[in-house]
Motif scaffolding. Structure first.
Motif, PDB file in Angstrom:
ATOM      1  N   ALA A  87     -52.271   6.126 -13.239  1.00 17.23           N
ATOM      2  CA  ALA A  87     -52.830   6.436 -14.720  1.00 17.23           C
ATOM      3  C   ALA A  87     -53.099   8.286 -14.659  1.00 17.23           C
ATOM      4  O   ALA A  87     -52.546   8.838 -15.477  1.00 17.23           O
ATOM      5  N   VAL A  88     -53.564   8.416 -13.842  1.00 19.82           N
ATOM      6  CA  VAL A  88     -53.567   9.589 -13.355  1.00 19.82           C
ATOM      7  C   VAL A  88     -52.308  10.104 -13.283  1.00 19.82           C
ATOM      8  O   VAL A  88     -52.226  11.591 -13.487  1.00 19.82           O
ATOM      9  N   ALA A  89     -51.448   9.960 -11.928  1.00 18.07           N
ATOM     10  CA  ALA A  89     -50.005  10.834 -12.019  1.00 18.07           C
ATOM     11  C   ALA A  89     -49.162  10.279 -13.031  1.00 18.07           C
ATOM     12  O   ALA A  89     -48.005  10.938 -13.097  1.00 18.07           O
ATOM     13  N   VAL A  90     -49.056   9.849 -14.399  1.00 16.29           N
ATOM     14  CA  VAL A  90     -48.382   9.006 -15.336  1.00 16.29           C
ATOM     15  C   VAL A  90     -48.956  10.430 -16.714  1.00 16.29           C
ATOM     16  O   VAL A  90     -48.083  11.013 -17.066  1.00 16.29           O
ATOM     17  N   SER A  91     -50.118  11.014 -16.474  1.00 13.12           N
ATOM     18  CA  SER A  91     -50.635  11.738 -17.181  1.00 13.12           C
ATOM     19  C   SER A  91     -50.600  13.298 -16.486  1.00 13.12           C
ATOM     20  O   SER A  91     -49.915  13.891 -17.239  1.00 13.12           O
ATOM     21  N   THR A  92     -50.747  12.878 -15.235  1.00 13.69           N
ATOM     22  CA  THR A  92     -50.548  14.604 -14.805  1.00 13.69           C
ATOM     23  C   THR A  92     -48.816  14.887 -15.127  1.00 13.69           C
ATOM     24  O   THR A  92     -47.960  16.250 -15.504  1.00 13.69           O
ATOM     25  N   PHE A  93     -47.516  13.521 -14.625  1.00 11.15           N
ATOM     26  CA  PHE A  93     -46.470  13.488 -15.247  1.00 11.15           C
ATOM     27  C   PHE A  93     -45.982  14.028 -16.832  1.00 11.15           C
ATOM     28  O   PHE A  93     -44.811  15.428 -16.607  1.00 11.15           O
ATOM     29  N   VAL A  94     -46.216  13.146 -16.788  1.00  7.75           N
ATOM     30  CA  VAL A  94     -46.566  14.177 -18.865  1.00  7.75           C
ATOM     31  C   VAL A  94     -46.969  15.372 -19.308  1.00  7.75           C
ATOM     32  O   VAL A  94     -45.985  15.669 -19.764  1.00  7.75           O
ATOM     33  N   ILE A  95     -47.929  15.627 -18.386  1.00  8.88           N
ATOM     34  CA  ILE A  95     -48.376  17.308 -18.648  1.00  8.88           C
ATOM     35  C   ILE A  95     -47.623  18.260 -18.399  1.00  8.88           C
ATOM     36  O   ILE A  95     -47.182  18.905 -18.756  1.00  8.88           O
ATOM     37  N   MET A  96     -46.769  18.140 -16.774  1.00  7.86           N
ATOM     38  CA  MET A  96     -45.755  18.601 -16.006  1.00  7.86           C
ATOM     39  C   MET A  96     -44.735  18.896 -16.945  1.00  7.86           C
ATOM     40  O   MET A  96     -43.824  19.548 -17.389  1.00  7.86           O
ATOM     41  N   VAL A  97     -43.965  17.805 -17.375  1.00  6.22           N
ATOM     42  CA  VAL A  97     -42.857  17.437 -18.884  1.00  6.22           C
ATOM     43  C   VAL A  97     -43.213  18.997 -19.583  1.00  6.22           C
ATOM     44  O   VAL A  97     -42.885  19.254 -20.056  1.00  6.22           O
ATOM     45  N   PHE A  98     -44.132  18.456 -20.037  1.00  9.19           N
ATOM     46  CA  PHE A  98     -44.929  18.581 -21.875  1.00  9.19           C
ATOM     47  C   PHE A  98     -44.801  20.897 -21.372  1.00  9.19           C
ATOM     48  O   PHE A  98     -44.135  21.700 -21.553  1.00  9.19           O
ATOM     49  N   VAL A  99     -45.245  20.867 -20.044  1.00 17.97           N
ATOM     50  CA  VAL A  99     -45.366  22.374 -19.795  1.00 17.97           C
ATOM     51  C   VAL A  99     -44.201  23.144 -19.584  1.00 17.97           C
ATOM     52  O   VAL A  99     -43.522  24.068 -19.711  1.00 17.97           O
ATOM     53  N   LEU A 100     -42.648  22.224 -18.825  1.00 19.01           N
ATOM     54  CA  LEU A 100     -41.487  22.559 -18.534  1.00 19.01           C
ATOM     55  C   LEU A 100     -40.839  22.354 -19.785  1.00 19.01           C
ATOM     56  O   LEU A 100     -40.350  23.801 -20.060  1.00 19.01           O
ATOM     57  N   ARG A 101     -41.200  21.798 -21.186  1.00 17.27           N
ATOM     58  CA  ARG A 101     -40.414  21.586 -21.571  1.00 17.27           C
ATOM     59  C   ARG A 101     -40.852  23.072 -22.891  1.00 17.27           C
ATOM     60  O   ARG A 101     -40.169  23.712 -23.175  1.00 17.27           O
ATOM     61  N   MET A 102     -42.061  23.390 -22.775  1.00 11.36           N
ATOM     62  CA  MET A 102     -42.572  24.616 -23.574  1.00 11.36           C
ATOM     63  C   MET A 102     -42.271  25.708 -22.788  1.00 11.36           C
ATOM     64  O   MET A 102     -41.297  26.992 -23.697  1.00 11.36           O
ATOM     65  N   ALA A 103     -41.602  26.158 -21.663  1.00  9.72           N
ATOM     66  CA  ALA A 103     -41.314  26.538 -20.787  1.00  9.72           C
ATOM     67  C   ALA A 103     -39.498  26.767 -21.470  1.00  9.72           C
ATOM     68  O   ALA A 103     -38.947  28.272 -21.435  1.00  9.72           O
ATOM     69  N   LEU A 104     -39.277  26.491 -21.256  1.00  9.83           N
ATOM     70  CA  LEU A 104     -37.336  26.415 -21.748  1.00  9.83           C
ATOM     71  C   LEU A 104     -37.945  26.659 -22.901  1.00  9.83           C
ATOM     72  O   LEU A 104     -37.272  27.471 -23.410  1.00  9.83           O
ATOM     73  N   GLN A 105     -38.574  26.295 -23.800  1.00  4.47           N
ATOM     74  CA  GLN A 105     -38.029  26.205 -25.589  1.00  4.47           C
ATOM     75  C   GLN A 105     -38.892  28.079 -25.536  1.00  4.47           C
ATOM     76  O   GLN A 105     -37.924  28.461 -26.440  1.00  4.47           O
ATOM     77  N   SER A 106     -39.559  28.487 -25.260  1.00  3.42           N
ATOM     78  CA  SER A 106     -39.837  29.692 -25.084  1.00  3.42           C
ATOM     79  C   SER A 106     -38.686  30.856 -24.538  1.00  3.42           C
ATOM     80  O   SER A 106     -38.988  32.306 -25.038  1.00  3.42           O
ATOM     81  N   ARG A 107     -37.945  30.461 -23.371  1.00  7.36           N
ATOM     82  CA  ARG A 107     -36.835  30.911 -23.104  1.00  7.36           C
ATOM     83  C   ARG A 107     -35.628  31.154 -24.397  1.00  7.36           C
ATOM     84  O   ARG A 107     -35.085  32.461 -24.164  1.00  7.36           O
ATOM     85  N   LYS A 108     -35.310  29.710 -24.741  1.00  6.28           N
ATOM     86  CA  LYS A 108     -34.209  30.157 -25.808  1.00  6.28           C
ATOM     87  C   LYS A 108     -35.046  30.473 -27.624  1.00  6.28           C
ATOM     88  O   LYS A 108     -34.071  30.890 -28.477  1.00  6.28           O
ATOM     89  N   ALA A 109     -36.346  31.003 -27.435  1.00  7.87           N
ATOM     90  CA  ALA A 109     -36.656  31.168 -29.062  1.00  7.87           C
ATOM     91  C   ALA A 109     -36.325  32.546 -29.006  1.00  7.87           C
ATOM     92  O   ALA A 109     -36.247  33.184 -28.263  1.00  7.87           O
ATOM     93  N   VAL A 110     -36.323  32.927 -30.058  1.00  6.86           N
ATOM     94  CA  VAL A 110     -35.961  33.751 -30.765  1.00  6.86           C
ATOM     95  C   VAL A 110     -36.854  35.500 -31.390  1.00  6.86           C
ATOM     96  O   VAL A 110     -37.608  34.761 -30.886  1.00  6.86           O
ATOM     97  N   VAL A 111     -36.065  36.196 -30.425  1.00  2.00           N
ATOM     98  CA  VAL A 111     -37.862  37.115 -30.317  1.00  2.00           C
ATOM     99  C   VAL A 111     -38.520  37.328 -31.752  1.00  2.00           C
ATOM    100  O   VAL A 111     -37.680  37.826 -33.419  1.00  2.00           O
ATOM    101  N   VAL A 112     -39.495  37.316 -31.838  1.00  2.00           N
ATOM    102  CA  VAL A 112     -39.984  37.407 -33.987  1.00  2.00           C
ATOM    103  C   VAL A 112     -41.300  38.357 -33.223  1.00  2.00           C
ATOM    104  O   VAL A 112     -41.595  38.558 -33.852  1.00  2.00           O
ATOM    105  N   SER A 113     -41.248  39.862 -32.526  1.00  2.00           N
ATOM    106  CA  SER A 113     -41.965  40.216 -32.376  1.00  2.00           C
ATOM    107  C   SER A 113     -40.966  41.393 -31.839  1.00  2.00           C
ATOM    108  O   SER A 113     -39.924  41.874 -31.403  1.00  2.00           O
ATOM    109  N   GLY A 114     -41.800  43.154 -32.404  1.00  2.00           N
ATOM    110  CA  GLY A 114     -41.145  44.507 -31.889  1.00  2.00           C
ATOM    111  C   GLY A 114     -40.336  44.846 -32.988  1.00  2.00           C
ATOM    112  O   GLY A 114     -40.035  43.851 -33.800  1.00  2.00           O
ATOM    113  N   ALA A 115     -39.161  45.731 -32.486  1.00  2.00           N
ATOM    114  CA  ALA A 115     -38.018  46.308 -33.241  1.00  2.00           C
ATOM    115  C   ALA A 115     -37.164  44.864 -33.709  1.00  2.00           C
ATOM    116  O   ALA A 115     -36.202  44.535 -34.277  1.00  2.00           O
TER     117      ALA A 115
END
Length: 250
Positions: A163-191
């Motif tokens: 259970a710990v292994a599965v939950s840790t894997f899910v968390i890592m996939v979520f973190v990786l997905r968020m990191a990829l989305q942040s790199r592709k996101a359009v800049v919404v601050s600054g000029a």
């Protein structure tokens, strides 16, 4: 069959009756047990003994250590929350106290700590899953190796580790997905984030005037006549001057 059991009794009284008259070897001297009319004095566990019995269960100690580690990580990641840090600190100390009373493998414990360190690095400095997945693998392997004994009852439950292994894997996939989305996101601050957003004309002008955008007053240029109160679309930024066009033309 293996000559390790002398008596099979259904209760304590039955045990005393069967053991009465048996001869036992005590330091080379044979003694005969006289258990006739024996008084029983039952000693109940006090709260401290009951508490230690619970936390020194390998699975409970493992869970306490996990709560402690993840609680402290959450507190470090969001300073000032308080509750995760307090609960995590207490749980970690209880888990470590329980583990020092158990036959643990320091190699397994080291792998678990290495895995946690790699996952923390992944959270603060994303490496597209390299540190995170490596840390998760090290943590799971360390969990399996943690108990250095084959005695039944001293092993961490495999369903818990799974259970710990599965939950840790899910968390890592979520973190990786968020990191990829942040790199592709359009800049919404600054000029750069202002391009494409709306502005309101604060005066009539044909080529250059003033507009309000993002709660601030800006100089703006346009190719079309603008009247006070018109909604405009920002098309570009040149220094401190905006280029705008009426929204009905954009």
């Amino acid at each position: 069959e293996k000559n390790v059991i002398d008596i099979r009794a259904s209760n304590l009284q039955d045990l005393m009756e069967q053991a009465h008259g048996m001869e036992v070897d005590m330091d080379g001297n044979m003694r005969t047990l006289n258990l006739d009319n024996v008084d029983f004095n039952r000693i109940e566990k006090d709260w401290r003994t009951q508490f230690l019995t619970v936390i020194t269960d390998p699975s409970v100690a493992y869970i306490l250590m996990l709560i402690g580690i993840y609680g402290l990580i959450l507190e470090f990641y969001n300073p000032g929350m308080g509750v995760p840090g307090v609960v995590g600190g207490i749980s970690l100390l209880l888990g470590l106290y329980a583990l020092q009373m158990l036959p643990i493998s320091f190699v397994g414990l080291g792998l678990m700590l290495l895995g946690i360190a790699l996952m923390v690095v992944e959270a603060f400095a994303p490496s597209f899953g390299i540190f995170g997945l490596g840390g998760a693998a090290a943590f799971v392997v360390g969990s399996i190796m943690l108990m250095d004994t084959d005695v039944p009852g001293y092993q961490i439950a495999m369903p818990l580790i799974a259970a710990v292994a599965v939950s840790t894997f899910v968390i890592m996939v979520f973190v990786l997905r968020m990191a990829l989305q942040s790199r592709k996101a359009v800049v919404v601050s600054g000029a750069e984030g202002m391009v494409g957003s709306s502005a309101i004309a604060t005066e009539d002008f044909t080529e250059e005037g003033h507009v309000r955008a993002w709660g601030e007053m800006w100089k703006a240029t346009t190719d079309s006549p603008v009247q006070k109160g018109d909604r405009l679309r920002i098309t570009s930024i040149n220094g401190l001057k905006l280029t705008v066009t009426p929204e009905d033309q954009s």
